[in-house]
Design an enzyme around this catalytic site. Structure first.
Site, PDB file in Angstrom:
ATOM      1  N   GLY A   1       2.785  -0.857   4.196  1.00 38.77           N
ATOM      2  CA  GLY A   1       2.339  -1.691   3.087  1.00 38.77           C
ATOM      3  C   GLY A   1       2.442  -3.156   3.444  1.00 38.77           C
ATOM      4  O   GLY A   1       3.225  -3.546   4.317  1.00 38.77           O
TER       5      GLY A   1
ATOM      6  N   SER B   1       0.789  -1.231   0.000  1.00 41.12           N
ATOM      7  CA  SER B   1       0.000   0.000   0.000  1.00 41.12           C
ATOM      8  C   SER B   1       0.822   1.281   0.000  1.00 41.12           C
ATOM      9  O   SER B   1       0.242   2.371  -0.114  1.00 41.12           O
ATOM     10  CB  SER B   1      -0.960  -0.001   1.187  1.00 41.12           C
ATOM     11  OG  SER B   1      -2.018  -0.899   0.941  1.00 41.12           O
TER      12      SER B   1
ATOM     13  N   TYR C   1     -10.395   2.733   5.804  1.00 40.54           N
ATOM     14  CA  TYR C   1      -9.237   2.459   4.952  1.00 40.54           C
ATOM     15  C   TYR C   1      -9.477   1.243   4.069  1.00 40.54           C
ATOM     16  O   TYR C   1     -10.077   0.257   4.491  1.00 40.54           O
ATOM     17  CB  TYR C   1      -8.002   2.227   5.820  1.00 40.54           C
ATOM     18  CG  TYR C   1      -6.764   1.951   5.014  1.00 40.54           C
ATOM     19  CD1 TYR C   1      -6.079   2.997   4.402  1.00 40.54           C
ATOM     20  CD2 TYR C   1      -6.298   0.659   4.838  1.00 40.54           C
ATOM     21  CE1 TYR C   1      -4.945   2.754   3.648  1.00 40.54           C
ATOM     22  CE2 TYR C   1      -5.163   0.409   4.087  1.00 40.54           C
ATOM     23  CZ  TYR C   1      -4.490   1.450   3.483  1.00 40.54           C
ATOM     24  OH  TYR C   1      -3.370   1.209   2.726  1.00 40.54           O
TER      25      TYR C   1
ATOM     26  N   ASN D   1      -8.570  -0.403  -0.345  1.00 41.21           N
ATOM     27  CA  ASN D   1      -7.966  -0.234  -1.668  1.00 41.21           C
ATOM     28  C   ASN D   1      -8.889   0.377  -2.705  1.00 41.21           C
ATOM     29  O   ASN D   1      -8.425   0.957  -3.692  1.00 41.21           O
ATOM     30  CB  ASN D   1      -7.487  -1.587  -2.199  1.00 41.21           C
ATOM     31  CG  ASN D   1      -6.234  -2.072  -1.510  1.00 41.21           C
ATOM     32  OD1 ASN D   1      -5.562  -1.328  -0.792  1.00 41.21           O
ATOM     33  ND2 ASN D   1      -5.900  -3.346  -1.716  1.00 41.21           N
TER      34      ASN D   1
END
Length: 402
Positions: free
Chosen positions: A351, A108, A205, A207
């Site tokens: 990430g 991420s 949060y 993607n």
């Protein structure tokens, strides 16, 4: 390969490498000074940072590989002290040490690159952060979702549901690791669900906002989003070890292999190599590959305004004043995360991909910066304890007692 748990401790030495130069180049206050003089500057009272404890960092990396992590690499930079170290093995079969400046999947942290490109387009007046994404991508979102602004995509207040694929489930991963998905296919899967909340009222949060942001970049520029990242960030900064892999499942150049631990009935642990896999699912939210050196260079250029003008850069240091879906208040901005630790406020991003967990963060004045990568053995679980030790050991303030 079946390995008893006790066998995972082979090759536990910590490699410490001295080095000169930093990703910030000549603008770094310490670039022409040795480590000790950079630390003595702390006595001038310009920062609450304590002197860098290199022995504590060595201890934080010791004991690898173990039952949770096979390897780690850490880069601490800045005028408040520098340190570079690694531990564990790059390959469990050969026992090879971690290569210097090994590449890894940054997960991420990719979002920071994607947000940078969108903010550049905003500075060029090709994108309006307050305009609904429906203006740029008509028909993509359901009509009953209501307007979702570009800013809300970037700071996770959009309310869009996540992609309903169990990507961190080992069984699903092993069956689908080389399968290719298109961004629009993933967005369509997500949007079969109801909206999570009214845009702008909460932060959650995930993607999905950055998958849409990637599509936005492609619509506005007329080119693949990966081209925009290369032309606008990687090439100008000469980030030669950073890549946008697309459908290439491999990691080019020197790297540490990633594994997933599967416990057998007899108590032994089988480590399955997960290094190679298609990254089309995270795409603009998490597909990229980089190194600690390149990410440090990127972080410096970003914070210093070399990539984004001041007005748009401030979006990366502005957290919306709304509740966070998991409790407490919002913590994410456009592409970054506000991280309070030991009395400091850091800005950075973490990430996670199968076999890889990493992070980058810095004080806003860049006097201390951290980039790390650890190779985890259990996908979908909490961040490994070693990552917390690395962060807390790096960012200690005077008088904190740590």
């Amino acid at each position: 390969m079946d390995i008893p748990r006790r066998g995972l401790r082979v090759g536990a030495a910590v490699l410490v490498v001295s080095f000169s130069g930093t990703g910030c180049g000549l603008g770094d206050e310490a670039v022409n000074h040795d480590l000790e003089s950079s630390e003595s500057a702390l006595e001038q009272g310009r920062s609450p940072l304590a002197p860098l404890d290199r022995e504590a960092l060595r201890q934080a990396l010791s004991g690898l590989p173990d039952s949770a992590v096979t390897a780690a690499q850490v880069r601490v930079e800045g005028s408040a002290g520098r340190w570079l170290g690694s531990s564990g093995v790059a390959d469990i079969h050969s026992g090879a040490p971690v290569p210097k400046n090994a590449r890894f999947r940054i997960g991420s942290i990719t979002k920071t690159f994607t947000a940078t490109v969108v903010l550049q387009l905003a500075a060029e007046r090709r994108v309006d952060l307050d305009r609904p994404v429906q203006h740029y991508l008509p028909g993509l979102l359901p009509l009953d979702y209501g307007p979702v602004t570009v800013r809300q995509l970037l700071n996770h207040t959009h309310g869009l549901p996540g992609v309903p694929l169990p990507t961190k489930d080992p069984e699903w991963f092993f069956e689908n690791r080389f399968r290719r998905f298109t961004p629009r296919e993933l967005v369509s899967l997500a949007l079969e669900q109801e909206r999570r909340f009214e845009p702008g009222t909460r932060q959650e949060y995930g993607n999905i906002g950055y998958l849409v942001a990637g599509l936005l970049i492609e619509k506005v520029t007329g080119r693949p989003y990966g081209h925009a990242v290369r032309e606008r960030i990687l090439q100008p900064l000469e980030l030669n070890d950073t890549s946008v892999p697309g459908n290439d499942p491999t990691i080019p150049g020197p790297h540490v292999r990633g594994y997933e631990a599967v416990t057998q009935g007899d108590g032994t642990v089988r480590l399955i190599d997960v290094t190679e896999s298609n990254q089309s699912i995270p795409w603009a939210a998490g597909e990229m590959i980089s190194t600690t050196a390149d990410l440090d260079t990127f972080l410096c250029a970003l914070f210093r305004g070399r990539l984004v003008p001041p007005a748009q850069l401030e979006e990366m240091f502005t957290v919306p004043d709304v509740p966070f879906a998991g409790g407490g208040r919002a913590m994410y901005s456009a592409g970054l995360m506000r991280i309070p630790i030991n009395g400091l406020t850091l800005w950075g991003k973490s990430g996670d991909r199968h076999g890889y967990n990493n992070g980058m963060g810095a004080t806003r004045d860049l006097r201390r910066r951290l980039v790390y990568s650890v190779n985890t053995l259990h996908m979908g679980q909490e961040r490994p304890a070693i990552a917390d030790r690395i962060v807390s050991t790096t960012f200690v303030t005077r008088g904190s007692g740590q």
